[in-house]
Write a protein that holds these residues in place. Structure first.
Motif, short mmCIF file in Angstrom:
data_model
loop_
_atom_site.label_atom_id
_atom_site.label_comp_id
_atom_site.label_asym_id
_atom_site.label_seq_id
_atom_site.Cartn_x
_atom_site.Cartn_y
_atom_site.Cartn_z
N ASN A 113 0.83 -1.21 0.00
CA ASN A 113 0.00 0.00 0.00
C ASN A 113 0.86 1.26 0.00
OD1 ASN A 113 -3.08 0.12 0.22
ND2 ASN A 113 -2.59 -1.73 1.37
N VAL A 114 1.87 1.26 0.87
CA VAL A 114 2.72 2.44 0.96
C VAL A 114 3.51 2.62 -0.34
CG1 VAL A 114 4.63 3.50 2.23
CG2 VAL A 114 2.87 2.25 3.47
N ALA A 115 3.77 1.49 -1.02
CA ALA A 115 4.63 1.54 -2.21
C ALA A 115 3.89 1.96 -3.48
CB ALA A 115 5.27 0.17 -2.43
N ILE A 116 2.57 2.18 -3.38
CA ILE A 116 1.79 2.43 -4.60
C ILE A 116 2.33 3.62 -5.40
CG2 ILE A 116 -0.47 3.15 -5.50
CD1 ILE A 116 -1.72 1.50 -3.22
N VAL A 117 2.46 4.76 -4.75
CA VAL A 117 2.88 5.95 -5.50
C VAL A 117 4.35 5.84 -5.97
CG1 VAL A 117 2.94 8.46 -5.56
CG2 VAL A 117 1.16 7.30 -4.27
N PRO A 118 5.26 5.38 -5.12
CA PRO A 118 6.63 5.17 -5.64
C PRO A 118 6.64 4.25 -6.86
CG PRO A 118 6.65 4.98 -3.26
CD PRO A 118 5.21 5.14 -3.67
N ARG A 119 5.78 3.24 -6.86
CA ARG A 119 5.72 2.32 -8.00
C ARG A 119 5.23 3.06 -9.25
NH1 ARG A 119 2.62 -1.92 -9.12
NH2 ARG A 119 1.06 -1.29 -7.61
N LEU A 120 4.23 3.94 -9.05
CA LEU A 120 3.74 4.73 -10.20
C LEU A 120 4.85 5.62 -10.74
CD1 LEU A 120 0.21 5.86 -8.92
CD2 LEU A 120 0.72 4.05 -10.54
N HIS A 121 5.73 6.06 -9.83
CA HIS A 121 6.85 6.90 -10.25
C HIS A 121 7.97 6.09 -10.87
CE1 HIS A 121 6.14 11.07 -8.84
NE2 HIS A 121 5.24 10.50 -8.07
N GLY A 122 7.86 4.74 -10.76
CA GLY A 122 8.85 3.88 -11.37
C GLY A 122 10.15 3.75 -10.59
N TRP A 123 10.06 3.89 -9.28
CA TRP A 123 11.26 3.69 -8.46
C TRP A 123 11.69 2.22 -8.53
CZ3 TRP A 123 10.84 6.47 -3.06
CH2 TRP A 123 10.63 7.84 -3.28
N ASP A 124 12.99 1.96 -8.28
CA ASP A 124 13.40 0.55 -8.26
C ASP A 124 13.10 -0.07 -6.90
OD1 ASP A 124 15.75 0.73 -6.52
OD2 ASP A 124 16.58 1.91 -8.18
N LYS A 125 13.10 -1.40 -6.88
CA LYS A 125 12.62 -2.17 -5.73
C LYS A 125 13.34 -1.82 -4.42
CE LYS A 125 10.37 -6.52 -6.72
NZ LYS A 125 10.58 -7.82 -7.34
N ASP A 126 14.66 -1.76 -4.49
CA ASP A 126 15.43 -1.51 -3.26
C ASP A 126 15.09 -0.16 -2.66
OD1 ASP A 126 16.59 -3.89 -3.60
OD2 ASP A 126 18.46 -3.15 -4.48
N LYS A 127 14.98 0.82 -3.53
CA LYS A 127 14.68 2.17 -3.07
C LYS A 127 13.30 2.19 -2.40
CE LYS A 127 14.63 6.95 -4.71
NZ LYS A 127 14.38 7.80 -5.88
N ILE A 128 12.33 1.47 -3.03
CA ILE A 128 10.98 1.43 -2.47
C ILE A 128 11.00 0.77 -1.09
CG2 ILE A 128 8.68 0.45 -2.75
CD1 ILE A 128 8.92 0.84 -5.73
N CYS A 129 11.69 -0.39 -1.01
CA CYS A 129 11.76 -1.13 0.27
C CYS A 129 12.30 -0.24 1.37
CB CYS A 129 12.68 -2.34 0.12
SG CYS A 129 11.78 -3.81 -0.26
N LYS A 130 13.37 0.46 1.07
CA LYS A 130 14.01 1.31 2.07
C LYS A 130 13.06 2.43 2.51
CE LYS A 130 18.06 3.48 2.07
NZ LYS A 130 19.13 4.12 1.27
N ARG A 131 12.42 3.01 1.50
CA ARG A 131 11.51 4.13 1.78
C ARG A 131 10.32 3.68 2.63
NH1 ARG A 131 10.92 9.16 3.12
NH2 ARG A 131 9.08 10.18 2.28
N VAL A 132 9.79 2.49 2.33
CA VAL A 132 8.64 1.98 3.07
C VAL A 132 9.00 1.83 4.55
CG1 VAL A 132 7.20 -0.06 3.45
CG2 VAL A 132 7.50 0.82 1.14
N ASP A 133 10.14 1.22 4.83
CA ASP A 133 10.55 1.04 6.23
C ASP A 133 10.74 2.37 6.93
OD1 ASP A 133 10.40 -1.59 5.79
OD2 ASP A 133 12.52 -2.05 6.10
N GLU A 134 11.37 3.28 6.19
CA GLU A 134 11.62 4.61 6.74
C GLU A 134 10.30 5.30 7.13
OE1 GLU A 134 14.47 6.68 4.16
OE2 GLU A 134 13.17 8.43 4.35
N LEU A 135 9.33 5.20 6.22
CA LEU A 135 8.04 5.86 6.46
C LEU A 135 7.29 5.23 7.62
CD1 LEU A 135 6.89 6.39 2.82
CD2 LEU A 135 7.01 8.18 4.53
#
Lengths: 372, 213
Positions: A97-119
């Motif tokens: 759920n948290v990764a939805i918008v980063p995914r729309l922006h086309g971020w890579d997986k590692d960056k998304i994972c890190k960002r999700v934990d951070e948030l």
């Protein structure tokens, strides 16, 4: 910066505009709270900013760029959006759920994972525990947190929040408000915040815009709104306790006086003289380690002019709760004064007695702010 | 009970049953391929106004007795498997289309609003949010249609479609109880098997963390 110029919205099949020729400016880094009774158009305005609804006429710009000139999906990807229903996707985990918008922006997986934990951490959730849960497994308060985390995922400069803390109980709501205020002091995002609760508006807003029947009645800082309500409607909307509400804008430490009059137990017989010397109307009893444990006020001494040392101690202990943390609000101080039947309260900085606040100080503060 | 006749009936089962299954699977596949897109279209704002018209047409199709459709198919499409399958398709359309529409309309508007508000394109909202969440309801519609088609498939034999209906018609004409028992029995078993099988698929496809209907 968000600017609305002469914005009007008339819904299909209706003749009365939901919003009529609205001009409003929200500065960068500012939280503007839209408040008003149901059906006053506040949600409509919010939803026009990210084009969930199209205005009938007028222009809306974000940082100088007109929203109608941009692709709506692209526009929304760059605006945080939190709604009362939260709207977590029930078939996706918290992390997804948290990764939805980063995914729309086309971020890579590692960056998304890190960002999700951070948030999740930022929102006071333990990533290891919540990451793989489904929304149905969360409490109301946790869902709201995930909702806010999701809206902040790509760190959008603008956030739209439609009663974001509306679906939780008052205690959790108050927590979430405090945490969000703390975050906002660091993030300085431009936020439009819709609520129907004037207390929430006073607490969360740098500015408050009060609406009724599609019109902006008054826009100003909480203090301006509370001290100078523009008309009868605003006055009614704020309520009878307008001045007490204004006291919620100030912390005790802003008016506390330093160097309170204190006395040790063995000095009690000299208390009258000591208070006279310091021209104090209240004197705090402290123990050997200077920790405050009671309060004697001038009225006690006048009423019982021949009170023994034991009696004085007893009187002091009867007000052992007359101390208040310096970060509490003046309205809280007022409540403590009524509770402990005193005009004086000790102001605590952590474990230390750092000052004193009196009823007279609060009255002076209220009348001064009223006159501003 | 006439055992040689019973064995005769059973020996026809592999052939008749496989034709029956073929008929059901093809009819079901085609009606899914028609109904789901129709259901999706009829829940999009642009085509919403056609919803009542299309649903009424499908309702009329549904209210024809199965026998009547089979009978009507013959003068138009002739004899054989093809007209039988066409008749089955007509009957299978409604439950799937109806459930697709109900399922999509039943998705929490708050979830759709949030998805759109985050910048998902309408296509993404449909494929990533609406369809997965409506899936249990859509599959329930497919299950209803499957059972309907299995039972109606026995009538296909009247227009030369073959299947388990061959055994039943032969049994009725000759008053051979054994043929009736085997034909009707396997028809019932097949309906149960389809129902169970699709229920399993439904469980597997129901999004986790989501209460099944």
């Amino acid at each position: 910066m968000i600017e609305l110029n002469d914005v009007t919205k008339i819904y299909d099949g209706q003749t009365v505009p939901a919003v009529e020729s609205l001009d409003l400016k929200i500065n960068e880094g500012e939280t503007c709270v839209f408040v008003g009774p149901s059906g006053c158009g506040k949600s409509t305005i919010l939803r026009m900013i990210n084009r969930m609804i199209e205005q009938t006429s007028g222009t809306i710009t974000i940082n100088g760029e007109e929203v109608r000139g941009t692709d709506p999906d692209h526009l929304r990807m760059n605006i945080g959006y939190v709604i009362q229903q939260i709207g977590l996707l029930p078939h996706r985990t918290v992390a997804e759920n948290v990764a939805i918008v980063p995914r729309l922006h086309g971020w890579d997986k590692d960056k998304i994972c890190k960002r999700v934990d951070e948030l999740l951490e930022l929102m006071g959730l333990i990533p290891e525990e919540t990451r793989d849960k489904y929304p149905a497994q969360l409490s109301g308060g946790q869902m709201q947190r995930v909702g806010v985390a999701r809206a902040m995922a790509v760190d959008p400069p603008v956030m739209l929040m439609d009663e974001p803390f509306g679906a939780v109980d008052p205690i959790v709501r108050s927590h979430l408000q405090d945490e969000f205020l703390r975050l906002q002091t660091e993030m300085r995002k431009t936020i439009c915040f819709v609520t129907h609760d004037i207390n929430e508006a006073i607490k969360m807003g740098d500015t408050i815009a009060i609406f009724t029947k599609g019109h902006l009645v008054q826009h100003g800082t909480p203090q301006e709104i509370l001290s100078k309500p523009k008309n009868e409607f605003v006055r009614d909307f704020i309520g009878q306790d307008r001045v007490v509400k204004m006291l919620t804008l100030f912390q005790v430490r802003s008016i506390a006086k330093a160097n309170p009059c204190t006395i040790h137990e063995d000095e009690l017989p000299n208390i009258r003289q000591k208070m006279k010397e310091q021209q104090a109307r209240g004197c705090f009893l402290v123990d050997q380690s200077e920790a405050p444990c009671g309060l004697i006020i001038a009225e006690d001494l006048e009423r019982e002019s021949d009170a023994s040392q034991e009696r004085l101690k007893e009187l002091a202990f009867s007000r052992r709760g007359a101390f208040i943390d310096q970060h509490l609000l003046l309205s809280d101080a007022l409540s403590y004064m009524l509770e402990w039947d005193t005009d004086y309260l000790g102001v605590m900085n952590g474990q230390d007695l750092s000052g004193v606040v009196s009823m007279a100080d609060i009255r002076e503060c209220a009348s001064r702010k009223e006159g501003d | 009970m006439n055992w040689p006749r019973m064995l005769d009936a059973l020996s026809r089962i592999p052939h008749d049953l496989s034709i029956h299954i073929l008929m059901v699977v093809i009819a079901l596949a085609i009606s899914i391929a028609i109904s789901i897109p129709v259901g999706v279209l009829l829940t999009r704002p642009r085509y919403k106004k056609w919803g009542i018209v299309v649903m009424n047409i499908l309702n009329v199709c549904q209210s024809f007795p199965g026998m009547a459709i089979i009978a009507l198919a013959m003068p138009i499409l002739g004899l054989g498997l093809k007209p039988a399958i066409t008749a089955l398709i007509i009957q299978a359309l409604l439950p799937i289309a109806r459930n697709t529409i109900a399922g999509l309309n039943g998705v929490d508007p708050g979830i759709k609003e949030a998805a759109k508000g985050m910048g998902m394109t309408p296509k993404r909202v449909l494929t990533e949010v609406e369809v997965p969440l409506a899936m249990p309801v859509i599959l329930a519609g497919i299950r209803t249609s499957a059972v309907l088609v299995v039972s109606m498939g026995t009538l296909a034999a009247y227009i030369g479609g073959g299947g388990l209906g061959d055994l039943i018609i032969a049994g009725l004409n000759m008053l051979w109880v054994e043929f009736l028992l085997v034909g009707a029995g396997f028809g019932a078993l097949l309906a149960i098997a389809f129902d169970r099988g699709l229920r399993y698929v439904e469980d597997r496809l129901t999004p986790p963390g989501f209460s099944s209907i």
